[in-house]
Scaffold this active site. Structure first.
Site, short mmCIF file in Angstrom:
data_model
loop_
_atom_site.label_atom_id
_atom_site.label_comp_id
_atom_site.label_asym_id
_atom_site.label_seq_id
_atom_site.Cartn_x
_atom_site.Cartn_y
_atom_site.Cartn_z
N SER A 1 0.85 -1.19 0.00
CA SER A 1 0.00 0.00 0.00
C SER A 1 0.88 1.24 0.00
CB SER A 1 -0.87 0.01 1.25
OG SER A 1 -1.52 1.26 1.41
N TYR B 1 -0.04 -0.09 10.57
CA TYR B 1 -0.40 -0.45 9.20
C TYR B 1 0.73 -0.04 8.24
CZ TYR B 1 -3.17 -0.93 4.94
OH TYR B 1 -3.62 -1.29 3.70
#
Length: 198
Positions: A38, A65
């Site tokens: 990501s 994350y």
């Protein structure tokens, strides 16, 4: 988790590492390993915090994350390097699928609130917020386009690269730190108990 690891790190990196290691002997000689990362790896702009992967020093949902997505890229780059050093034709590549309309938000707003939203429906505010977000996110089908493109064998000499919207992208320096990539590999073997030899 029940294994004693921070959930995001375990599900986004350690699980991928162990699965790839276990499947490796079964892969075709010219296989492609596609790791979904990501653009959130940029949250970890200072680099991989090897001493904080489980939130040992501090924890934040987004910082965790970002660290896990940086780990995906570094794992991919190290896998590609080891394949090259072993004269294997394996290709490892990572990518950002875009902001995709999935229920990933359950981890950001909390499982209880997410389940309540699904059960009782959104309030007026929640409805407006979720509908507004729909304009900035992709369908699951659209979000899968880059990984399908790469898995289908498109693109030549893509090993170790990072892709966005079916195009290779330059990485920030934290995602090209091969010393951190090697240390992450060694630590991942230790934490998972899975030896990954090429």
């Amino acid at each position: 988790t029940k294994n004693g690891f921070e959930r995001t790190f375990q599900s986004n990196h350690l699980g991928h590492f162990a699965l790839t290691a276990k499947l490796f002997p079964l892969l075709a000689q010219e296989a492609r390993v596609i790791n979904v990362s990501s653009e959130a790896y940029k949250i970890a702009g200072k680099g991989l915090e090897l001493d904080n992967l489980n939130g040992e020093r501090e924890y934040g949902a987004w910082s965790s994350y970002g660290q896990s997505k940086l780990a995906n890229i570094l794992f991919t780059k190290e896998l590609q390097q080891r394949a090259k050093d072993s004269n294997l034709k394996l290709t490892a590549v990572s990518l950002h699928p875009g902001a995709v309309r999935t229920d990933l938000a359950r981890n950001l707003i909390g499982v209880e609130k997410w389940d309540k939203l699904k059960e009782t429906g959104p309030t007026g505010f929640d409805y407006a917020l979720l509908n507004g977000l729909a304009f900035f996110t992709r369908s699951v089908e659209n979000g899968a386009s880059t990984q399908i493109f790469l898995a289908a064998g498109e693109g030549s000499d893509v090993g170790g690269q990072y892709w966005v919207d079916i195009k290779p992208q330059e990485l920030q320096s934290a995602a090209t730190d091969m010393e951190a990539a090697k240390k992450l590999w060694d630590l991942s073997e230790k934490l998972t108990g899975v030896e990954f030899k090429l």
